[in-house]
Scaffold this motif. Structure first.
Motif, PDB file in Angstrom:
ATOM      1  N   LEU A 169       3.643  -1.105  49.163  1.00 30.57           N
ATOM      2  CA  LEU A 169       3.495  -1.775  50.456  1.00 30.57           C
ATOM      3  C   LEU A 169       2.821  -3.136  50.284  1.00 30.57           C
ATOM      4  CD1 LEU A 169       3.487  -1.895  53.569  1.00 30.57           C
ATOM      5  CD2 LEU A 169       1.326  -0.615  53.519  1.00 30.57           C
ATOM      6  N   ILE A 170       1.792  -3.197  49.450  1.00 31.24           N
ATOM      7  CA  ILE A 170       1.085  -4.466  49.236  1.00 31.24           C
ATOM      8  C   ILE A 170       2.002  -5.484  48.560  1.00 31.24           C
ATOM      9  CG2 ILE A 170      -0.844  -5.547  48.024  1.00 31.24           C
ATOM     10  CD1 ILE A 170      -2.348  -2.874  48.360  1.00 31.24           C
ATOM     11  N   HIS A 171       2.762  -5.040  47.576  1.00 34.62           N
ATOM     12  CA  HIS A 171       3.700  -5.957  46.911  1.00 34.62           C
ATOM     13  C   HIS A 171       4.788  -6.431  47.872  1.00 34.62           C
ATOM     14  CE1 HIS A 171       1.988  -5.788  42.950  1.00 34.62           C
ATOM     15  NE2 HIS A 171       2.112  -4.469  42.858  1.00 34.62           N
ATOM     16  N   LEU A 177      -4.096 -14.198  54.341  1.00 35.80           N
ATOM     17  CA  LEU A 177      -5.389 -13.921  53.708  1.00 35.80           C
ATOM     18  C   LEU A 177      -6.158 -12.824  54.439  1.00 35.80           C
ATOM     19  CD1 LEU A 177      -6.569 -17.508  52.685  1.00 35.80           C
ATOM     20  CD2 LEU A 177      -5.419 -15.774  51.301  1.00 35.80           C
ATOM     21  N   ASP A 178      -5.945 -12.679  55.752  1.00 36.67           N
ATOM     22  CA  ASP A 178      -6.541 -11.546  56.471  1.00 36.67           C
ATOM     23  C   ASP A 178      -6.060 -10.227  55.874  1.00 36.67           C
ATOM     24  OD1 ASP A 178      -8.086 -12.976  58.187  1.00 36.67           O
ATOM     25  OD2 ASP A 178      -6.673 -12.950  59.852  1.00 36.67           O
ATOM     26  N   PHE A 179      -4.768 -10.178  55.545  1.00 32.95           N
ATOM     27  CA  PHE A 179      -4.219  -8.971  54.921  1.00 32.95           C
ATOM     28  C   PHE A 179      -4.893  -8.702  53.576  1.00 32.95           C
ATOM     29  CE2 PHE A 179      -1.189  -6.990  52.014  1.00 32.95           C
ATOM     30  CZ  PHE A 179      -0.842  -5.839  52.714  1.00 32.95           C
ATOM     31  N   TYR A 180      -5.072  -9.755  52.776  1.00 30.38           N
ATOM     32  CA  TYR A 180      -5.642  -9.555  51.440  1.00 30.38           C
ATOM     33  C   TYR A 180      -7.149  -9.331  51.474  1.00 30.38           C
ATOM     34  CZ  TYR A 180      -1.282 -10.150  49.019  1.00 30.38           C
ATOM     35  OH  TYR A 180      -0.011  -9.943  48.543  1.00 30.38           O
ATOM     36  N   GLU A 181      -7.792  -9.601  52.595  1.00 27.72           N
ATOM     37  CA  GLU A 181      -9.191  -9.194  52.731  1.00 27.72           C
ATOM     38  C   GLU A 181      -9.301  -7.673  52.737  1.00 27.72           C
ATOM     39  OE1 GLU A 181     -11.836 -10.796  55.586  1.00 27.72           O
ATOM     40  OE2 GLU A 181     -11.118 -12.862  55.347  1.00 27.72           O
ATOM     41  N   LYS A 182      -8.294  -7.001  53.287  1.00 30.90           N
ATOM     42  CA  LYS A 182      -8.258  -5.538  53.212  1.00 30.90           C
ATOM     43  C   LYS A 182      -7.929  -5.073  51.802  1.00 30.90           C
ATOM     44  CE  LYS A 182      -9.051  -4.500  57.522  1.00 30.90           C
ATOM     45  NZ  LYS A 182     -10.293  -3.796  57.903  1.00 30.90           N
ATOM     46  N   VAL A 183      -6.986  -5.760  51.177  1.00 31.04           N
ATOM     47  CA  VAL A 183      -6.507  -5.340  49.856  1.00 31.04           C
ATOM     48  C   VAL A 183      -7.605  -5.442  48.809  1.00 31.04           C
ATOM     49  CG1 VAL A 183      -4.846  -5.870  48.025  1.00 31.04           C
ATOM     50  CG2 VAL A 183      -4.129  -5.974  50.423  1.00 31.04           C
ATOM     51  N   CYS A 184      -8.394  -6.509  48.851  1.00 31.44           N
ATOM     52  CA  CYS A 184      -9.348  -6.767  47.770  1.00 31.44           C
ATOM     53  C   CYS A 184     -10.478  -5.749  47.725  1.00 31.44           C
ATOM     54  CB  CYS A 184      -9.916  -8.183  47.896  1.00 31.44           C
ATOM     55  SG  CYS A 184     -10.986  -8.431  49.340  1.00 31.44           S
ATOM     56  N   ASP A 185     -10.696  -5.000  48.807  1.00 30.00           N
ATOM     57  CA  ASP A 185     -11.836  -4.082  48.874  1.00 30.00           C
ATOM     58  C   ASP A 185     -11.435  -2.613  48.861  1.00 30.00           C
ATOM     59  OD1 ASP A 185     -14.390  -5.049  48.667  1.00 30.00           O
ATOM     60  OD2 ASP A 185     -14.431  -5.851  50.704  1.00 30.00           O
ATOM     61  N   PRO A 192      -8.580   4.510  43.748  1.00 28.38           N
ATOM     62  CA  PRO A 192      -8.424   3.798  42.466  1.00 28.38           C
ATOM     63  C   PRO A 192      -7.256   2.816  42.484  1.00 28.38           C
ATOM     64  CG  PRO A 192      -7.496   5.993  42.292  1.00 28.38           C
ATOM     65  CD  PRO A 192      -8.098   5.909  43.666  1.00 28.38           C
ATOM     66  N   LEU A 193      -7.435   1.711  43.190  1.00 29.58           N
ATOM     67  CA  LEU A 193      -6.342   0.742  43.301  1.00 29.58           C
ATOM     68  C   LEU A 193      -6.912  -0.656  43.486  1.00 29.58           C
ATOM     69  CD1 LEU A 193      -3.218   0.435  43.531  1.00 29.58           C
ATOM     70  CD2 LEU A 193      -3.531   0.515  46.013  1.00 29.58           C
ATOM     71  N   VAL A 194      -6.435  -1.595  42.658  1.00 29.03           N
ATOM     72  CA  VAL A 194      -6.725  -3.018  42.819  1.00 29.03           C
ATOM     73  C   VAL A 194      -5.420  -3.762  42.605  1.00 29.03           C
ATOM     74  CG1 VAL A 194      -7.970  -5.033  41.978  1.00 29.03           C
ATOM     75  CG2 VAL A 194      -9.116  -2.804  42.044  1.00 29.03           C
ATOM     76  N   VAL A 195      -4.974  -4.461  43.639  1.00 26.18           N
ATOM     77  CA  VAL A 195      -3.732  -5.238  43.558  1.00 26.18           C
ATOM     78  C   VAL A 195      -4.064  -6.675  43.911  1.00 26.18           C
ATOM     79  CG1 VAL A 195      -1.380  -5.519  44.399  1.00 26.18           C
ATOM     80  CG2 VAL A 195      -2.366  -3.225  44.241  1.00 26.18           C
ATOM     81  N   LEU A 196      -3.759  -7.597  43.015  1.00 32.41           N
ATOM     82  CA  LEU A 196      -4.036  -9.016  43.251  1.00 32.41           C
ATOM     83  C   LEU A 196      -2.889  -9.667  44.011  1.00 32.41           C
ATOM     84  CD1 LEU A 196      -5.412  -9.950  39.710  1.00 32.41           C
ATOM     85  CD2 LEU A 196      -6.743  -9.453  41.771  1.00 32.41           C
ATOM     86  N   PHE A 197      -3.209 -10.788  44.675  1.00 33.14           N
ATOM     87  CA  PHE A 197      -2.135 -11.487  45.379  1.00 33.14           C
ATOM     88  C   PHE A 197      -1.279 -12.259  44.388  1.00 33.14           C
ATOM     89  CE2 PHE A 197      -6.125 -13.794  47.015  1.00 33.14           C
ATOM     90  CZ  PHE A 197      -6.445 -14.258  45.756  1.00 33.14           C
TER      91      PHE A 197
END
Length: 745
Positions: free
Chosen positions: A535-537, A561-569, A577-582
């Motif tokens: 979903l993030i990709h 970037l609002d979306f990736y504020e959720k993703v980064c944390d 156990p998940l870290v996905v970079l933009f």
């Protein structure tokens, strides 16, 4: 997943306290009315008031209906020479009144007996059943008596089928269901009839409770499936049985929900609408859910009555307590139930939670926060199944873009969707009926009608495998996304951010628990993380393409970037156990943006990525064992790559040496002599105005000759304090966590 949902989507417009369990089967009451009407007519003679004339016409129609019903009750007159003509005249009278005003409960009681007793031929019985349109409610006792005629065997097979279809269509108009549920075994035996089987399954689906699920019935259903094949109606009933008793059914059933039953109400839908469109009022505004009873008045609406959220009425017989002639067992059973109309506060709910009985029309709970609390607390999942079934049928029937030129009721449909969304938000749970509605309606949606409410439905899609949902939802959404305005793109990104948040919340709560049968999270942790990662990709792909289409719009970048504020944390905030970079297509436009708020937001996201990756690395070192969730070195390398680029652009003034490549010809065209050393916190295009303001504020005498290169040494530290005081907290966190101050330029 839960089996498909229960409870028919029809509903009662106004429930009267006059409807009781014992309706008269004769016409004594009507004959008394007739005498009163005669006196009315004598008073009205000689008057030409159009309102009175209209009432006079209604009275005449009522008199004709009484005569017609009396004729059918007595049976055909064999000695009459004009019996066919008289029969046709009375049939037309009943049909006209039923289609215009509906029939009273006592009229339905009599005509049901006529249609199923075999007094007339099949053609007449069919016409009578087709005009069984109630004005208010249908007596449960009328239905029981009608079913008893099926045992006599005087009506044809086609009449039986039509009666079953009528029962399903009018299910929510029946005042009580207790006695009908006692006939469960009779209806189950009807499965033997191939013509009745689909409609008997539908009726059983609406009636089934946990106590109705027995091993011998499971065996019978499996035998029928082996004989008839994978019929949708049999799968529906088996799915419901498997939900109530998973140990009794070992066969695999389809997990993807669909509409199991044909719509049995089509024969009566137009007539019901015509009856309900009398004395209409404007549609009410959607209500805000709060902790307390919903103050909903039973107003009539100029809209399809099936989409009106029913008025809350207790389905119990508590109102009958103390009535003369009521047997003791009924009194005791009803006395234990707490009437829903009296439920006014949360303490009252806690005191009576053990003796509440939800209404037969489950749509009524959507506007009542106390009942939503009750649904959330009790363990009986059949309540949600009933609500899902009502919602599924209502959404299917009332979606305004399913039909051509049906957009005049957009506001009403939008209000209805808003109510459903508030209920989902209140329960913090997505409804599977809404998910099915999305699958069917999204390919037909224009992206404009009810946009806000429809996209909120997307944000409440229950957690699923992304590979399954993508062709059903996200592929269609992408087509609209790329061909619509920037405002639509921003709305989609906002709904996808809320969807990600909901998925993460569900996973963080349930993923570490033992999987429960039919749970949406019945999957491995690795499979769940793959779905979230996909979903993030997917959002990263949408965002990268959208930025190219919209020329790196600052407005759009805010939502991305609002979306990736959720993703980064995800790792720290949700313990997953998940870290996905933009992707680079998002990082570099944000880094080189002319807007300081974008740069500040990017710095905050990079700071949080660093915190999460550091925590993950420490956890790996503590465990000292290789896990399937250990992050690959590629993730750390990619982050370091981005970090190097940011430090070069903001601190070391070496932006183009590492991290990314820009064609030297392009840089030379900018006219900057030393472009390799001309980008930092002072010269960055998003911060240049801050640097000028800082110099003018601290050294106003140098207004005519502002020297940007003078910000060095101590001035650099003062400049940093100035930036932090201007609210750039993301920049402050990034610099303090990722840059050593000993390297001040």
């Amino acid at each position: 997943m839960s089996p498909q949902k229960r409870v028919k989507n029809s509903q009662v417009q106004k429930r009267t306290s006059q409807v009781s369990g014992n309706y008269p089967t004769n016409l004594l009451a009507w004959e008394e009315k007739e005498d009163l009407n005669d006196s009315k007519y004598s008073l009205k003679r000689g008057q030409n008031n159009p309102v009175e004339d209209y009432g006079h016409a209604d009275d005449q129609a009522e008199d004709a209906l009484q005569i017609a019903v009396r004729y059918f009750e007595k049976g055909p007159v064999k000695t009459s020479q004009n019996k066919d003509k008289i029969l046709e005249e009375h049939l037309k009278t009943v049909e006209n009144v039923a289609l215009k005003n509906g029939l009273a409960p006592e009229g339905i009681d009599i005509l049901l007996n006529v249609a199923l007793s075999g007094k007339f031929g099949s053609a007449v019985n069919t016409r009578i059943l087709k005009c069984m349109i109630p004005t208010t409610l249908i007596s449960e006792h009328s239905v029981v008596k009608a079913v008893s005629w099926l045992c006599v065997g005087k009506c044809s097979g086609s009449t039986k089928v039509l009666f079953y279809r009528w029962l399903v269509a009018m299910f929510d108009f029946i005042d009580h269901k207790e006695e009908i549920n006692l006939l469960y075994g009779f209806f189950f035996a009807s499965l033997q009839d191939d013509a009745l089987c689909p409609y008997a399954c539908h009726l059983l689906y609406l009636l089934t409770k946990k106590e109705n699920v027995k091993p011998f019935r499971v065996r019978k259903l499996l035998d029928l499936q082996a004989k008839m094949g994978m019929q949708p109606h049999l799968q529906a009933l088996l799915s419901l049985y498997k939900f109530f008793a998973p140990t009794l059914i070992s066969v695999s059933l389809p997990t993807r929900k669909k509409i199991y039953f044909k719509n049995s109400e089509n024969l009566w839908k137009t007539a019901l609408l015509a009856v309900r469109q009398r004395n209409q009022g404007p549609p009410p505004e959607p209500l805000k859910l709060m902790l307390g009873p919903a103050k909903v008045r039973p107003v009539k609406r100029k809209w399809n009555s099936y989409s009106v959220i029913p008025v809350l009425n207790s389905s119990s017989c508590s109102k009958e307590c103390g009535k003369k002639g009521m047997i003791l067992s009924n009194y005791l059973s009803s006395h234990e139930l707490f009437p829903l109309e009296q439920l006014k506060s949360f303490p009252q709910l806690l005191q009576n939670i053990h003796c509440l009985e939800l209404p037969s029309q489950m749509g009524a709970v959507l506007n009542n926060s106390l009942l939503l609390h009750y649904i959330n607390c009790v363990k009986d999942e059949s309540i949600l199944l009933r609500l899902y079934h009502w919602l599924s049928q209502t959404l299917q029937e009332e979606c305004i873009w399913y039909k051509v030129n049906n957009f005049e009721h957009e506001k009403e449909f939008a209000n209805f969707l808003a109510t459903v969304n508030r209920a989902q938000c209140f329960l913090q749970e997505g409804f599977y009926s809404c998910e099915t509605f999305l699958y069917k309606s999204l390919p037909l949606w224009d992206g404009f009608c009810c946009r806000s409410q429809f996209l909120q439905l997307v944000s409440w899609i229950p957690f699923n495998s992304f590979s399954e949902v993508k062709p059903l939802v996200f592929d269609h959404l992408a087509q609209l996304f790329f061909t619509s305005t920037i405002y639509f793109k921003s709305s989609v990104l906002q709904s996808l951010k809320e969807l990600l948040q909901n998925w993460l919340l569900w996973l963080s709560v349930d993923i570490h628990m033992k999987p429960v049968m039919n749970s949406p999270l019945e999957t491995t942790l690795g499979g769940s993380m793959n779905s979230v990662s996909e979903l993030i990709h997917y959002v990263g792909w949408l965002s990268t393409t959208a930025l190219r289409l919209e020329s790196n719009s600052t407005f759009l970048l805010h939502f991305i970037l609002d979306f990736y504020e959720k993703v980064c944390d995800i790792y720290i905030n949700y313990n997953l156990p998940l870290v996905v970079l933009f992707p680079p297509g998002i990082f570099y436009p944000a880094l080189l943006s002319l807007d300081s708020s974008i740069l500040n937001q990017l710095c905050y996201i990079m700071h949080r990525y660093r915190k999460n990756l550091t925590a993950a690395k420490k956890n790996e070192l503590v465990q000292k064992t290789k896990s399937e969730f250990n992050f690959s070195s590629k993730t750390y390398q990619e982050f370091n790559h981005y970090l190097t680029a940011m430090v070069g652009c903001l601190w070391t003034s070496k932006p183009f040496q590492k991290g990314f490549y820009i064609d030297p010809d392009v840089l030379e065209k900018t006219g900057v002599a030393e472009y390799k050393n001309s980008l930092n916190l002072v010269h960055h295009p998003a911060l240049l105005s801050y640097a000028v303001s800082f110099l003018l504020q601290e050294w106003p005498e140098e207004r005519t000759t502002v020297n940007m290169r003078s910000i060095r040494g101590k001035k650099w530290n003062w400049y940093l304090d100035y930036l932090f005081s201007e609210g750039l907290q993301g920049l402050k966190l990034f610099i303090r966590s990722s840059i050593h101050h000993s390297s001040v330029p």
